[in-house]
Write a protein that holds these residues in place. Structure first.
Motif, PDB file in Angstrom:
ATOM      1  N   ASN A  10       0.803  -1.229   0.000  1.00 34.57           N
ATOM      2  CA  ASN A  10       0.000   0.000   0.000  1.00 34.57           C
ATOM      3  C   ASN A  10       0.832   1.274   0.000  1.00 34.57           C
ATOM      4  OD1 ASN A  10      -2.422  -1.583   0.371  1.00 34.57           O
ATOM      5  ND2 ASN A  10      -1.776  -1.856   2.499  1.00 34.57           N
ATOM      6  N   HIS A  11       2.133   1.146   0.178  1.00 30.65           N
ATOM      7  CA  HIS A  11       2.986   2.327   0.332  1.00 30.65           C
ATOM      8  C   HIS A  11       4.033   2.392  -0.779  1.00 30.65           C
ATOM      9  CE1 HIS A  11       1.177   2.168   4.349  1.00 30.65           C
ATOM     10  NE2 HIS A  11       1.571   0.904   4.412  1.00 30.65           N
ATOM     11  N   ASN A  12       3.663   1.853  -1.938  1.00 28.72           N
ATOM     12  CA  ASN A  12       4.611   1.712  -3.049  1.00 28.72           C
ATOM     13  C   ASN A  12       5.797   0.839  -2.647  1.00 28.72           C
ATOM     14  OD1 ASN A  12       3.212   3.351  -4.953  1.00 28.72           O
ATOM     15  ND2 ASN A  12       3.979   5.172  -3.913  1.00 28.72           N
ATOM     16  N   ASN A  13       5.594   0.038  -1.612  1.00 30.50           N
ATOM     17  CA  ASN A  13       6.623  -0.902  -1.191  1.00 30.50           C
ATOM     18  C   ASN A  13       6.423  -2.224  -1.924  1.00 30.50           C
ATOM     19  OD1 ASN A  13       4.202  -1.127   0.225  1.00 30.50           O
ATOM     20  ND2 ASN A  13       5.153  -2.037   2.023  1.00 30.50           N
ATOM     21  N   VAL A  14       7.477  -2.998  -1.998  1.00 28.19           N
ATOM     22  CA  VAL A  14       7.477  -4.237  -2.776  1.00 28.19           C
ATOM     23  C   VAL A  14       7.845  -5.388  -1.852  1.00 28.19           C
ATOM     24  CG1 VAL A  14       8.457  -5.437  -4.764  1.00 28.19           C
ATOM     25  CG2 VAL A  14       8.164  -2.950  -4.836  1.00 28.19           C
ATOM     26  N   PHE A  15       7.014  -6.431  -1.872  1.00 31.51           N
ATOM     27  CA  PHE A  15       7.281  -7.635  -1.088  1.00 31.51           C
ATOM     28  C   PHE A  15       7.706  -8.774  -2.014  1.00 31.51           C
ATOM     29  CE2 PHE A  15       4.121  -5.331   1.471  1.00 31.51           C
ATOM     30  CZ  PHE A  15       4.757  -5.301   2.699  1.00 31.51           C
ATOM     31  N   ALA A  16       8.528  -9.656  -1.483  1.00 27.92           N
ATOM     32  CA  ALA A  16       8.913 -10.858  -2.219  1.00 27.92           C
ATOM     33  C   ALA A  16       9.194 -11.949  -1.203  1.00 27.92           C
ATOM     34  CB  ALA A  16      10.140 -10.609  -3.093  1.00 27.92           C
ATOM     35  N   TRP A  18      12.450 -16.839   3.248  1.00 27.77           N
ATOM     36  CA  TRP A  18      12.780 -15.456   3.570  1.00 27.77           C
ATOM     37  C   TRP A  18      11.787 -14.502   2.904  1.00 27.77           C
ATOM     38  CZ3 TRP A  18      16.040 -14.448   7.334  1.00 27.77           C
ATOM     39  CH2 TRP A  18      17.012 -15.402   7.659  1.00 27.77           C
ATOM     40  N   ILE A  19      11.330 -13.531   3.667  1.00 26.84           N
ATOM     41  CA  ILE A  19      10.410 -12.513   3.164  1.00 26.84           C
ATOM     42  C   ILE A  19      11.159 -11.178   3.096  1.00 26.84           C
ATOM     43  CG2 ILE A  19       8.269 -11.263   3.597  1.00 26.84           C
ATOM     44  CD1 ILE A  19       7.229 -13.747   5.045  1.00 26.84           C
ATOM     45  N   PHE A  20      11.096 -10.542   1.937  1.00 29.05           N
ATOM     46  CA  PHE A  20      11.796  -9.281   1.692  1.00 29.05           C
ATOM     47  C   PHE A  20      10.765  -8.164   1.521  1.00 29.05           C
ATOM     48  CE2 PHE A  20      14.467 -12.684   0.322  1.00 29.05           C
ATOM     49  CZ  PHE A  20      15.790 -12.270   0.459  1.00 29.05           C
ATOM     50  N   GLU A  21      11.095  -6.997   2.063  1.00 32.50           N
ATOM     51  CA  GLU A  21      10.314  -5.800   1.784  1.00 32.50           C
ATOM     52  C   GLU A  21      11.254  -4.702   1.313  1.00 32.50           C
ATOM     53  OE1 GLU A  21       7.294  -2.483   3.767  1.00 32.50           O
ATOM     54  OE2 GLU A  21       7.989  -4.171   4.971  1.00 32.50           O
ATOM     55  N   TYR A  22      10.923  -4.091   0.165  1.00 35.46           N
ATOM     56  CA  TYR A  22      11.732  -3.026  -0.419  1.00 35.46           C
ATOM     57  C   TYR A  22      10.896  -1.747  -0.483  1.00 35.46           C
ATOM     58  CZ  TYR A  22      14.376  -7.065  -2.207  1.00 35.46           C
ATOM     59  OH  TYR A  22      15.071  -8.243  -2.333  1.00 35.46           O
ATOM     60  N   PRO A  33       7.381 -21.727   0.646  1.00 31.53           N
ATOM     61  CA  PRO A  33       6.423 -20.709   0.213  1.00 31.53           C
ATOM     62  C   PRO A  33       6.453 -20.538  -1.300  1.00 31.53           C
ATOM     63  CG  PRO A  33       8.359 -19.692   1.173  1.00 31.53           C
ATOM     64  CD  PRO A  33       8.499 -21.156   1.402  1.00 31.53           C
ATOM     65  N   VAL A  34       5.287 -20.285  -1.887  1.00 30.66           N
ATOM     66  CA  VAL A  34       5.204 -20.148  -3.341  1.00 30.66           C
ATOM     67  C   VAL A  34       4.537 -18.852  -3.773  1.00 30.66           C
ATOM     68  CG1 VAL A  34       5.252 -22.630  -3.797  1.00 30.66           C
ATOM     69  CG2 VAL A  34       3.050 -21.476  -3.384  1.00 30.66           C
ATOM     70  N   SER A  35       3.821 -18.176  -2.852  1.00 32.92           N
ATOM     71  CA  SER A  35       3.103 -16.962  -3.244  1.00 32.92           C
ATOM     72  C   SER A  35       2.835 -16.121  -2.012  1.00 32.92           C
ATOM     73  CB  SER A  35       1.783 -17.318  -3.932  1.00 32.92           C
ATOM     74  OG  SER A  35       1.078 -16.159  -4.313  1.00 32.92           O
ATOM     75  N   MET A  36       2.706 -14.795  -2.232  1.00 35.02           N
ATOM     76  CA  MET A  36       2.389 -13.923  -1.110  1.00 35.02           C
ATOM     77  C   MET A  36       1.605 -12.710  -1.600  1.00 35.02           C
ATOM     78  SD  MET A  36       5.843 -11.828  -0.073  1.00 35.02           S
ATOM     79  CE  MET A  36       4.958 -11.196   1.353  1.00 35.02           C
ATOM     80  N   ALA A  37       0.913 -12.061  -0.652  1.00 37.65           N
ATOM     81  CA  ALA A  37       0.154 -10.844  -0.932  1.00 37.65           C
ATOM     82  C   ALA A  37       0.024 -10.085   0.379  1.00 37.65           C
ATOM     83  CB  ALA A  37      -1.208 -11.178  -1.521  1.00 37.65           C
ATOM     84  N   SER A  38      -0.573  -8.886   0.318  1.00 47.56           N
ATOM     85  CA  SER A  38      -0.829  -8.101   1.524  1.00 47.56           C
ATOM     86  C   SER A  38      -2.145  -7.362   1.353  1.00 47.56           C
ATOM     87  CB  SER A  38       0.311  -7.114   1.788  1.00 47.56           C
ATOM     88  OG  SER A  38       0.319  -6.092   0.811  1.00 47.56           O
TER      89      SER A  38
END
Length: 661
Positions: A265-271, A277-281, A307-312
């Protein structure tokens, strides 16, 4: 029926079974406060246990779409993760993923190689898109969709298995438009040479071997397309505009096996990676947070198996599909992460005062959080306080920000003091003409020259000033050093010491934009002095064996004067560097390169002329000297290691003996 495996509401950040990391301004990962804590685990939805969850998608109303290929249906949850609906069809054979717009649900069926479009409200099938009717697909190019993204114009971006040309871009009717967002082809040099002799078919096979096919994709509200590639480590995520330009840095923090990408929601990118491992950029590709880890059958809440997929969703809750344990794992953002997000939003909205307050608030959690320092500096800078911004940038060692703030400060200073600069310039010019007039009238020039010549009668002073004569005529200088004893070992030693002092001054007082101040100046100087001593010794030994005519004294003195360009270039360079920004870095690096080339030129002719070699013999001696340096260095390292072990053994023996005594 919906089954939750939920930790208590007061689940503390310290209870997370993993550490949270961030990256500093130099790209190193460091620990920080927890940004997300484990929330719920969902394994049963509406009485159905998840069998092969493949994908998760969250729409603008926070409805969660979970694709299960074994159940062959899409389970839909509301914003509170309660069962809402399910989408099933007798046309499904092996569904893989979804993409949801305001009106439609796009479902990818990998077995049928089709994209099915359903009406979002009625769930009626509206359209099926199969292999495009295009010559490239008629010639055998594979169309095997796994994931899709749709822009506001209805164009469909398709991730297809084996699509070495990147994403397949279709219009709303399913007609092929172009390929989009391909990864750069990385072919080893030897294979590039071989490709010159390959046929077209063989070249296509080589391209498939060395191409990195994107693993997943996402799209943000501005129309930027994001891809993630599991076979790439340093820049696994790319952010493309409509023309295919990547906006993310080539050296962004990442890892292999990154499987899914999502825009927050903040122009941030998750992977998320297959290792858990979960990354936030942030919106520029800089790492904000990294957390999670592999769950090796310990069933620890928050760790992931495969893990194969993620969302927020809009509440910044993360939803991760863990196919290894057949669950949906959620994560809640902490106050620390919320403050970071709010500060980012305030800055993007132009509310710099609020942004400053929020960044200061995050620093209460972690005073070493470089992202907060940089964000605070950005807010100060946009608010017109360049001095405060530069202070924050310097604290975070963020050179681009320091450079930009310094440019602003320099411009302001020049505007306010331009009259003083002009007056000083006129004063210097006037002093020059006054000096010429007075010298002609009173003739004090010869007296000054005589006094200067009397000073040069001091041997050490004359030898040191000979540096300038030597630099004008170095070849003649080598002859005078060797055969006329023009200089002494004392003056050469002084030159060596002056060079060491200048290197220290350069390290301490040159602009940090160009000199990385790591706090190891003594170690670096010791290494440089050691290498210089090793070079002089090795070169002398090799030249002695190779019938060189130079004595050790000649090599010692000539080497010192060959390094004398450092004395000429480095002092003004230190002063100049403090008035430059990164945009003018050429005015710093060019003199450094010129100095290096100058010294290398003098060293080459020093060996040639001092030892009376031909050019070919000189090159050979240099290579053998370097090899000798390596051998001596290896011997010293082995001697040091054995000596250290021997001293440790003797210390242990005496310690044991003293205890028994």
């Amino acid at each position: 029926m919906l089954v939750y495996f939920v930790m208590p509401h007061a689940y503390a950040a310290a209870d997370a079974p993993y550490y949270t990391y961030t990256s500093d301004s130099e790209g190193y990962t460091i620990k920080t406060q927890a940004a997300y804590t484990p929330g719920a685990q969902i394994s049963v939805i509406n009485g159905q246990r998840l069998e092969m969850p493949e994908h998760v998608f969250v729409d603008d109303q926070d409805y969660v779409y979970i694709t299960d290929s074994a159940l062959n249906k899409i389970l839909i949850l509301d914003g509170n993760f309660r069962f809402y609906k399910e989408l099933a069809s007798n046309k499904f054979s092996a569904i893989k993923s979804t993409f949801v717009t305001d009106q439609s649900i796009y479902v990818v069926d990998t077995s049928a190689n089709k994209i099915m479009i359903f009406d979002k409200l009625s769930h009626t099938l509206v359209q099926e898109i199969g292999k495009p009717d295009s010559p490239i697909f008629a010639e055998g190019y594979e169309f095997a969709p796994t994931h899709v993204a749709v822009d506001v114009r209805g164009n469909i971006y398709v991730r297809s298995t084996g699509s070495v040309n990147g994403l397949i871009m279709l219009n709303r009717d399913g007609e092929f438009m172009t390929f989009f967002g391909a990864n750069p082809l990385k072919v080893p040099l030897l294979d590039q040479l071989r490709s010159l002799f390959l046929t077209k078919v063989q070249e296509e096979k080589v391209q498939k071997v060395f191409s990195d096919v994107p693993s997943n994709l996402a799209i943000d509200k501005k129309g930027f397309i994001y891809t993630v590639t599991s076979s790439v480590e340093t820049n696994p995520i790319k952010k493309f505009n409509v023309s295919g330009t990547n906006y993310f840095p080539d050296r962004m923090v990442g890892t292999f096996s990154m499987e899914s990408v999502w825009i927050g929601n903040h122009n941030n990118v998750f992977a998320v990676s297959a290792d858990g491992w979960i990354f936030e950029y942030d919106s520029y590709g800089n790492l904000l947070f990294l957390f999670g880890g592999k769950d090796f059958n310990s069933s620890r809440l928050g760790l992931l198996n495969r893990p194969v997929s993620m969302a927020s969703n809009s509440a910044d809750e993360l939803i991760v599909v863990d196919q290894g344990t057949k669950i949906i794992q959620t994560y809640r953002s902490t106050e620390f992460a919320d403050a970071v997000h709010q500060a980012m939003d305030a800055y993007q909205d132009g509310d710099y005062q609020k942004s400053k307050e929020l960044w200061k608030y995050t620093l209460k959690y972690n005073s070493l959080f470089d992202k907060a320092r940089i964000g605070l500096g950005d807010a100060y800078f946009r608010d017109g306080d360049a001095a405060a911004a530069m202070e924050e940038y310097r604290y975070a060692k963020y050179n681009p920000g320091v450079s930009e703030a310094f440019w602003e400060i320099r411009q302001s200073w020049l505007q306010n003091h331009l009259n003083i600069v002009f007056i000083v310039f006129l004063a210097v010019l006037l002093a020059h003409y006054v000096h010429k007039y007075l010298n002609r009238k009173y003739g004090y020039g010869p007296k000054i020259s005589g006094a200067f010549r009397s000073v040069r009668t001091i041997k050490i002073v004359d030898d040191l000033l000979y540096v300038f004569t030597f630099l004008k005529q170095p070849l003649e200088g080598y002859y005078q050093i060797q055969y006329e004893n023009r200089v002494s070992r004392v003056s050469s030693t002084v030159i060596y010491l002056l060079i060491v002092m200048l290197l220290i001054v350069h390290y301490e007082y040159a602009s940090p934009l160009f000199v990385q101040k790591q706090g190891y100046v003594v170690y670096e100087l010791a290494s440089m002095v050691g290498l210089a001593v090793l070079w002089v010794l090795s070169n002398y030994l090799i030249c002695s064996i190779a019938d060189g005519e130079g004595k050790f004294r000649d090599v010692y003195n000539a080497t010192a004067y060959s390094l004398s360009p450092v004395l000429v270039i480095l002092p003004p360079l230190v002063l100049l560097s403090n008035g430059l920004t990164l945009e003018q870095s050429v005015f710093y690096h060019l003199p450094v390169q010129a100095m290096t080339i100058w010294v290398a030129f003098l060293m080459f002719f020093m060996i040639k002329d001092i030892h009376n070699y031909e050019v070919g013999e000189t090159v050979s001696v240099i290579f053998r000297s370097v090899f000798t340096m390596l051998i001596i260095g290896l011997f010293l390292f082995v001697f040091y290691s054995i000596g250290r072990q021997l001293l440790g053994f003797v210390h242990d023996v005496f310690a044991e003996a003293s205890k028994r005594w």
